[in-house]
Design a protein around this motif. Structure first.
Motif, mmCIF file in Angstrom:
data_model
loop_
_atom_site.group_PDB
_atom_site.id
_atom_site.type_symbol
_atom_site.label_atom_id
_atom_site.label_comp_id
_atom_site.label_asym_id
_atom_site.label_seq_id
_atom_site.Cartn_x
_atom_site.Cartn_y
_atom_site.Cartn_z
ATOM 1 N N ALA A 69 8.144 -9.374 39.363
ATOM 2 C CA ALA A 69 9.318 -10.328 39.098
ATOM 3 C C ALA A 69 9.008 -10.867 37.643
ATOM 4 N N SER A 70 7.582 -11.290 37.202
ATOM 5 C CA SER A 70 7.499 -11.526 35.895
ATOM 6 C C SER A 70 8.117 -10.734 34.672
ATOM 7 N N ARG A 71 8.317 -9.554 35.113
ATOM 8 C CA ARG A 71 8.695 -8.526 34.015
ATOM 9 C C ARG A 71 10.314 -8.389 33.928
ATOM 10 N N TYR A 72 10.926 -8.988 35.127
ATOM 11 C CA TYR A 72 12.270 -8.606 35.000
ATOM 12 C C TYR A 72 13.026 -9.978 35.044
ATOM 13 N N ALA A 73 12.367 -10.878 35.660
ATOM 14 C CA ALA A 73 13.355 -12.206 35.943
ATOM 15 C C ALA A 73 14.370 -12.666 34.783
ATOM 16 N N GLU A 74 13.833 -12.528 33.651
ATOM 17 C CA GLU A 74 14.510 -13.242 32.295
ATOM 18 C C GLU A 74 15.675 -12.093 32.032
ATOM 19 N N GLN A 75 15.807 -10.977 32.531
ATOM 20 C CA GLN A 75 16.788 -10.002 32.440
ATOM 21 C C GLN A 75 18.013 -10.667 33.183
ATOM 22 N N TYR A 76 17.680 -11.217 34.424
ATOM 23 C CA TYR A 76 18.786 -11.678 35.328
ATOM 24 C C TYR A 76 19.231 -12.907 35.019
ATOM 25 N N VAL A 77 18.729 -13.700 34.151
ATOM 26 C CA VAL A 77 18.905 -14.906 33.398
ATOM 27 C C VAL A 77 20.285 -14.706 32.333
ATOM 28 N N GLU A 78 19.698 -13.535 31.413
ATOM 29 C CA GLU A 78 20.595 -12.705 30.631
ATOM 30 C C GLU A 78 21.782 -12.408 31.043
ATOM 31 N N LEU A 79 21.668 -11.971 32.140
ATOM 32 C CA LEU A 79 23.075 -11.196 32.704
ATOM 33 C C LEU A 79 23.809 -12.238 33.577
ATOM 34 N N GLY A 80 23.442 -13.578 33.349
ATOM 35 C CA GLY A 80 24.344 -14.499 33.946
ATOM 36 C C GLY A 80 23.812 -15.288 35.249
ATOM 37 N N ALA A 81 22.875 -15.315 35.735
ATOM 38 C CA ALA A 81 22.207 -15.791 36.949
ATOM 39 C C ALA A 81 22.123 -17.352 36.587
#
Ligand code: DX5
Ligand code: ZN
Length: 215
Positions: A69-81
Motif C-alpha cells: 500500500a505504501s507504494r501505491y496509495a499516493e497515486q490514488y490521491v492524485e487520481l482523485g480519491a
C-alpha cells in the motif's frame, strides 16, 4: 446522520454508467482495490480510477487491500480519491503513510480485519481521519456479517469519547438495511454497502433510508 459508501465491487460493470446513476445520492463511492496477495481476489486498480474521473460519481473512497500500500496509495490521491484506506496489517511504516496521504490532500483511514483488537490502533488514532472496521474477512462482496467484529465499533466510540479525538468510524462487509440501525447507534458514521445497494431493486431508496439513520 449516517453516510453511505456503496461498493462498486457489487455493481454490474458491463453498464457502469447506469450503475452509477443508482448511487447518485450516496455520500461516497467505495472502490475495493485487491491484489490477490493481501486478499484472495484481484479487482481494480488505477485504470478504473481514470475511468471514474470521466464519469459523474460521488466522492471516491478507495479501500486498498494490497500488500504494498505504501507504494501505491499516493497515486490514488492524485487520481482523485477523497478517502484512502490502508490496512494496518499491510503497512510497515503506517504513521509515515497516513501522514503522506493527508499531505497529498485526501482523508486517511486505517482499516482492521476482524481478528486484531482495537488496542492495536491506539498509537495511530490521533493521526488518522477515520477507522474502517471490517465485518467480513476482506476479499469478496456478499459475505456474511461477522457479529463479533462489529463490537469494535462500540469500543472505538468509547475511545473517541474518552480522548476527544475526531476520527470517523466506518464499517465494511455484510452491511444491510437490517443491521445498519444497530451499527449507527453503536457509533458508525459511514456504512460501506455493496450487495445491499447495487443488487437491490431500489438502490436510491436504500441509500435514503440509511442517510436518515441517526444515533
Ligand atoms: C470486502 C470489501 C467490501 C465489499 C462489501 O472485502 O472490502 O467493501 O465490497 O460488500 P458487501 O456489502 O456486499 O459485503
Ligand atoms: Zn471495502
Amino acid at each position: 446522520m449516517a453516510m453511505v459508501s456503496p461498493s462498486i465491487l457489487a455493481a454490474d460493470l458491463s453498464c457502469i454508467s447506469s450503475e452509477l446513476k443508482k448511487v447518485k445520492n450516496a455520500d461516497f463511492l467505495h472502490i475495493d482495490v485487491m491484489d490477490g496477495v493481501f486478499v484472495p481476489n484481484i479487482t481494480f486498480g488505477t485504470p478504473l480510477m481514470e475511468t471514474l474521473a470521466r464519469l459523474d460519481t460521488p466522492p471516491l473512497d478507495v479501500h486498498l487491500m494490497i500488500v504494498d500500500a505504501s507504494r501505491y496509495a499516493e497515486q490514488y490521491v492524485e487520481l482523485g480519491a477523497s478517502i484512502v484506506t490502508v490496512h494496518a496489517e499491510a503497512v510497515t511504516h503506517l504513521h509515515r503513510l497516513v501522514t503522506r496521504i493527508k499531505e497529498k490532500g485526501a482523508r486517511a483511514f486505517v482499516s482492521i480485519n476482524p481478528h486484531p483488537p482495537v488496542s492495536s490502533l491506539e498509537e495511530i488514532l490521533p493521526v488518522v481521519d477515520g477507522v474502517l472496521v471490517m465485518t467480513v474477512n476482506p476479499g469478496f462482496t456478499a459475505q456474511e456479517f461477522i457479529d463479533s467484529a462489529s463490537e469494535k465499533i462500540k469500543k472505538l466510540d468509547v475511545v473517541r469519547n474518552q480522548t476527544g479525538l475526531g476520527f470517523s468510524i466506518a464499517v465494511d462487509g455484510g452491511v444491510t438495511l437490517d443491521n445498519a440501525g444497530v451499527l449507527v447507534s453503536d457509533g458508525a458514521d459511514i456504512l460501506v454497502m455493496g450487495a445491499a445497494v447495487f443488487r437491490d431493486d431500489s438502490p436510491e431508496e436504500v441509500i435514503s433510508k440509511i442517510k436518515e439513520l441517526r444515533r
